[in-house]
Design an enzyme around this catalytic site. Structure first.
Site, PDB file in Angstrom:
ATOM      1  N   HIS A 235       0.817  -1.211   0.000  1.00  0.00           N
ATOM      2  CA  HIS A 235       0.000   0.000   0.000  1.00  0.00           C
ATOM      3  C   HIS A 235       0.852   1.263   0.000  1.00  0.00           C
ATOM      4  O   HIS A 235       0.364   2.329  -0.403  1.00  0.00           O
ATOM      5  CB  HIS A 235      -0.932  -0.011   1.207  1.00  0.00           C
ATOM      6  CG  HIS A 235      -2.042  -1.017   1.077  1.00  0.00           C
ATOM      7  ND1 HIS A 235      -3.108  -1.073   1.944  1.00  0.00           N
ATOM      8  CD2 HIS A 235      -2.250  -2.005   0.168  1.00  0.00           C
ATOM      9  CE1 HIS A 235      -3.921  -2.053   1.582  1.00  0.00           C
ATOM     10  NE2 HIS A 235      -3.406  -2.636   0.514  1.00  0.00           N
ATOM     11  N   SER A 239      -0.528  -0.715  -5.842  1.00  0.00           N
ATOM     12  CA  SER A 239      -0.646  -1.997  -6.527  1.00  0.00           C
ATOM     13  C   SER A 239      -0.231  -1.892  -7.989  1.00  0.00           C
ATOM     14  O   SER A 239      -0.412  -0.849  -8.628  1.00  0.00           O
ATOM     15  CB  SER A 239      -2.090  -2.508  -6.452  1.00  0.00           C
ATOM     16  OG  SER A 239      -2.493  -2.688  -5.114  1.00  0.00           O
ATOM     17  N   LYS A 261     -15.120  -8.297  -6.401  1.00  0.00           N
ATOM     18  CA  LYS A 261     -14.342  -9.300  -7.139  1.00  0.00           C
ATOM     19  C   LYS A 261     -13.734 -10.327  -6.192  1.00  0.00           C
ATOM     20  O   LYS A 261     -13.727 -11.530  -6.490  1.00  0.00           O
ATOM     21  CB  LYS A 261     -13.232  -8.610  -7.941  1.00  0.00           C
ATOM     22  CG  LYS A 261     -13.713  -7.884  -9.178  1.00  0.00           C
ATOM     23  CD  LYS A 261     -12.541  -7.352  -9.974  1.00  0.00           C
ATOM     24  CE  LYS A 261     -13.016  -6.713 -11.268  1.00  0.00           C
ATOM     25  NZ  LYS A 261     -11.888  -6.193 -12.073  1.00  0.00           N
ATOM     26  N   ASP A 262     -13.230  -9.851  -5.057  1.00  0.00           N
ATOM     27  CA  ASP A 262     -12.629 -10.775  -4.098  1.00  0.00           C
ATOM     28  C   ASP A 262     -13.660 -11.743  -3.529  1.00  0.00           C
ATOM     29  O   ASP A 262     -13.337 -12.896  -3.212  1.00  0.00           O
ATOM     30  CB  ASP A 262     -11.963  -9.996  -2.967  1.00  0.00           C
ATOM     31  CG  ASP A 262     -10.733  -9.238  -3.435  1.00  0.00           C
ATOM     32  OD1 ASP A 262     -10.308  -9.451  -4.594  1.00  0.00           O
ATOM     33  OD2 ASP A 262     -10.200  -8.429  -2.654  1.00  0.00           O
ATOM     34  N   GLU A 305       3.733 -34.059   1.056  1.00  0.00           N
ATOM     35  CA  GLU A 305       2.475 -33.493   0.561  1.00  0.00           C
ATOM     36  C   GLU A 305       2.681 -32.928  -0.842  1.00  0.00           C
ATOM     37  O   GLU A 305       3.804 -32.599  -1.244  1.00  0.00           O
ATOM     38  CB  GLU A 305       1.995 -32.389   1.501  1.00  0.00           C
ATOM     39  CG  GLU A 305       1.614 -32.890   2.882  1.00  0.00           C
ATOM     40  CD  GLU A 305       0.322 -33.690   2.863  1.00  0.00           C
ATOM     41  OE1 GLU A 305      -0.741 -33.142   2.573  1.00  0.00           O
ATOM     42  OE2 GLU A 305       0.403 -34.905   3.160  1.00  0.00           O
TER      43      GLU A 305
END
Length: 415
Positions: A235, A239, A261-262, A305
């Site tokens: 920030h 961005s 959107k998120d 994994e």
């Protein structure tokens, strides 16, 4: 007459400007009055970074993986804290305590499966987040610090996940601990002492499990702190965007546009996590880890994994033990050095056709490494893994700097 005709419109224009400015002032004062509570000390930080934070207007859905990674971290910490209330870090009780959580604790199986499958989805989200940064050049100046902090968070995630994989203390857990921790023996002069210090003795024992449990409880909070620094650095510089250009003149508030959107990504994530928890909880785990740990019986195959398969394949592709450990370290060195290796003035691969092809080849290479790492240590999987390992490092140390300078020369020649 001409002067009169030219004069009246100018007066009308000024009057309209005055009326418009009054209306804007009224609207702003009303908005400020309605949101005055956001000026409180704590809420002002939330407002600055989560509500009024200016974001480029052309961000696509791939930018939502950053906030989704934060949600994954919250889920992991929340479920981990509740699991720790019932888990017993003792070699004779650890496996049974996990079974106790699954069978006798109310909702315990949901917590355990949400934590285990949430870790897999956490790594998947972070991997997509990193690939998005590589494709759109989010590591370019002035965001080098943002990228470097992100790589450090990835390293902490790997350490946390490995330690957590040991806690159920099944067959895969025991032998995974033994194999991976023994790699520290390659450290010059103090290697063997370092391994014994990690184990708390001459083999994996109760002290090992206690130390791993303590670290597994601590490291997520370090990740949370590093994530806050990561967001603050992002920030501070602003961005990036898909075009890779300066978007200072075309920004919108984070809420409600980017939040909407998120939310799409969050809903899809919760659907996938719910399906894994309730319909396929063991899809991403190894069945041998449901067998109590036995140091006298070696499993037929020791496999990590799925999110460790890339580095695992790189490790076993190099015959020398020391070389394999150095190759794993070189993976993180490659990621950390990307901001300083890139030589193209163009950020986004959307305008870099050569790098775009190399990037898709790199993604294919990672998939091949994961596939080869899940296969037995025999031919042709060893050779395939070695070829993919070579291209993995070629991409970072040769293609990234070379293609950037080549594309710049081609661009300047055309101009």
């Amino acid at each position: 007459m001409t002067k009169h005709l030219n004069y009246r419109p100018s007066i009308a224009m000024k009057a309209s400007d005055i009326n418009l400015s009054k209306s804007i002032t009224i609207d702003r004062s009303a908005t400020t009055k309605n949101l005055s509570f956001l000026k409180q000390p704590v809420l002002s930080v939330v407002n600055e970074h989560l509500i009024a934070y200016p974001t480029p207007s052309n961000l696509n859905y791939f930018w939502g993986f950053g906030s989704l990674a934060g949600i994954c971290l919250i889920i992991q910490i929340a479920t981990g804290v509740f699991l720790a209330m019932h888990y017993c870090p003792e070699v004779n009780l650890a496996f049974n305590s996990v079974e106790h959580i699954m069978r006798e604790v109310s909702g315990g199986y949901i917590l355990r499966y949400a934590h285990a499958n949430g870790a897999s989805l956490f790594f998947l989200v972070v991997m997509v987040h990193i690939l998005r940064g590589l494709y759109y050049g989010s590591y370019y100046a002035p965001r080098e610090a943002v990228w470097i902090i992100g790589v450090l968070i990835l390293f902490l995630m790997v350490a946390t996940a490995f330690i957590g994989y040991a806690l159920p203390f099944g067959q895969q857990s025991l032998w995974g601990i033994s194999v991976i921790t023994s790699l520290f023996s390659v450290v010059p002069f103090v290697g063997n002492d370092l391994v014994q210090w990690l184990w708390g003795g001459f083999s994996v024992n109760n002290a090992t499990l206690n130390r791993f449990f303590s670290l597994h409880y601590l490291l997520p909070f370090l990740i949370a702190g590093a994530s806050i620094v990561h967001i603050a650095a992002l920030h501070h510089k602003g961005s990036n965007n898909p075009l890779g250009i300066n978007s200072a003149a075309d920004k919108i508030a984070f809420y409600p546009y980017s939040v909407a959107k998120d939310l799409v990504g969050f809903v899809i994530f919760m659907i996938v996590l719910s399906v894994l928890i309730f319909f396929a909880p063991n899809l991403l785990s190894h069945p041998d880890n449901y067998i109590p740990a036995n140091s006298l019986v070696t499993p037929l195959s020791i496999m990590p994994e799925w999110y460790f398969l890339i580095v695992y394949c790189i490790l076993r592709s190099i015959p020398n033990k020391t070389g394999g450990v150095l190759a794993i370290a070189l993976v993180f060195v490659a990621l950390l050095s990307v901001p300083f290796l890139a030589g193209s003035p163009i950020r986004s691969s959307s305008f870099r056709p050569l790098h775009r092809k190399a990037f898709y080849a790199f993604v294919s290479c990672c998939l091949i490494l994961s596939w080869a790492g899940s296969k037995p240590v025999e031919q042709p999987y060893i050779f395939i893994g070695q070829c993919a390992t070579a291209f993995f490092f070629i991409y970072f140390f040769i293609l990234v700097p070379l293609l950037g300078r080549l594309e710049y020369l081609l661009l300047t020649r055309k101009v």
